[in-house]
Write an enzyme that holds these catalytic residues in place. Structure first.
Site, PDB file in Angstrom:
ATOM      1  N   SER A 167       8.964  -0.657 -10.554  1.00 53.31           N
ATOM      2  CA  SER A 167       8.225  -0.163  -9.393  1.00 53.31           C
ATOM      3  C   SER A 167       7.926   1.330  -9.540  1.00 53.31           C
ATOM      4  CB  SER A 167       8.992  -0.485  -8.108  1.00 53.31           C
ATOM      5  OG  SER A 167       8.186  -0.292  -6.971  1.00 53.31           O
ATOM      6  N   ASP A 262       2.417 -10.060  -5.968  1.00 50.45           N
ATOM      7  CA  ASP A 262       2.635  -8.620  -5.800  1.00 50.45           C
ATOM      8  C   ASP A 262       1.303  -7.948  -5.482  1.00 50.45           C
ATOM      9  OD1 ASP A 262       3.235  -5.872  -6.104  1.00 50.45           O
ATOM     10  OD2 ASP A 262       4.658  -6.270  -7.714  1.00 50.45           O
ATOM     11  N   HIS A 292       6.724  -8.534  -5.268  1.00 50.77           N
ATOM     12  CA  HIS A 292       7.157  -7.223  -5.740  1.00 50.77           C
ATOM     13  C   HIS A 292       8.687  -7.131  -5.682  1.00 50.77           C
ATOM     14  CE1 HIS A 292       6.445  -3.049  -6.785  1.00 50.77           C
ATOM     15  NE2 HIS A 292       7.428  -2.720  -5.955  1.00 50.77           N
TER      16      HIS A 292
END
Length: 320
Positions: A167, A262, A292
């Site tokens: 991320s 995501d 995600h």
């Protein structure tokens, strides 16, 4: 905007059953990160209980000197890593640049070390909004330089050190690769990017479809990006926003992993396409049923564990 439950193109559920079990009733969320605030978001992440990860041969805390003061590090050596000349990954954790710690990302660091058979140097970089751009970027790069300089002391092969992250940490890893190339820094063996946040929110199909997903929303992205980068995109550069880089040529080989659900999916895959077009050996992996942050869901999501194993095998093979 509600996140769909089914993919109308194939009439299949969007979410893997293990992932669906993590979603609050009615497909909603228990409140936005913006509503929780910085301290609330941090408490939420740190309070999540995760089963202990794979056993390590050793775990040591260390400190690197950085441009903004000492940088805490944690060094994980899995049983498969040799005592000398082991491959290594400098890992920067996720959390939108505003949350996350060596504690909350301990399980993922263990999983990555175990799957890749490499030493993992987990970087506890300073967080926004107390420390805005470029602090975290500079600390990620400083940690890489520290490990290269101290490779022998930690039983690491200086020619087999990669960077990686998930991320926001994936964005830091991508930026570290760019910086090292541009500044004739350490030679990076590879970059391992789990759903990296390499751009500000952009109007892409995956953002429109999953911008209100249970795991990351468009509003979350805007809020966290602004806390770190500032409110004015006109001040962004390629280290803060790697997608802005004019050229991706001569970067280290890359592995990119992202979930179908995501909102960052299309941005991640566009970055992978650019890497390949620039001649960078790149593996792009899209995982169905995943949203995600799926690597952090490995304790309860079988497909997430399989994804980490698959990425780990690719990373280990490239190190060899």
């Amino acid at each position: 905007m509600a996140t769909p439950t089914y993919n109308p193109a194939v009439e299949q559920p969007i979410w893997d059953p293990d992932v669906a079990a993590l979603i609050p009733p009615r497909g909603g969320r228990s409140g936005s990160l913006r509503a929780a605030g910085v301290e609330g978001a941090r408490r939420m992440l740190e309070s999540i209980e995760r089963p202990a990860g794979p056993r390590m041969r050793s775990i040591h805390d260390a400190t690197a000197e950085g441009p903004h003061g000492p940088i805490p590090l944690r060094i994980y050596r899995p049983p498969a890593a040799p005592p000398e000349n082991a491959p290594a990954l400098v890992w920067t954790h996720g959390g939108g640049m505003i949350m996350g710690s060596l504690h909350s990302f301990d399980r993922l660091a263990r999983d990555i070390a175990d799957a890749t058979g490499s030493v993992v140097c987990n970087v506890d970089y300073r967080l926004a909004p107390e420390h805005r751009y470029p602090v975290a970027n500079e600390e990620a790069y400083a940690a890489l330089c520290w490990l290269v300089d101290n490779a022998a002391a930690w039983g690491v092969d200086p020619d087999r050190i990669g960077v990686g992250g998930d991320s926001a940490g994936g964005s830091l890893a991508a930026a570290t690769a760019l910086r090292s190339r541009d500044q004739n820094g350490p030679a990076i063996a590879q970059q391992v990017l789990f759903y990296p946040g390499i751009e500000r929110r952009t109007d892409r199909p995956s953002m429109r479809e999953f911008g209100d997903s249970p795991f990351l929303t468009a509003d979350d992205i805007d809020w966290m990006k602004n806390l770190y980068l500032g409110d004015d995109p006109g001040t962004d550069d390629a280290y803060g926003v790697p997608a802005l880089a004019d050229s991706l040529a001569s970067l280290p080989p890359a592995v990119l992993a992202v979930g179908y659900g995501d909102p960052l999916r299309d941005a991640v895959e566009a970055y992978g396409d650019r890497l390949r077009a620039a001649g960078v050996p790149t593996a792009q992996l899209r995982y169905p049923g995943m949203g995600h942050g799926f690597a952090m869901q490995a304790p309860s999501v079988a497909r997430a564990r399989a994804a980490i194993s698959e990425v780990g095998a690719l990373v280990a093979a490239r190190f060899r």
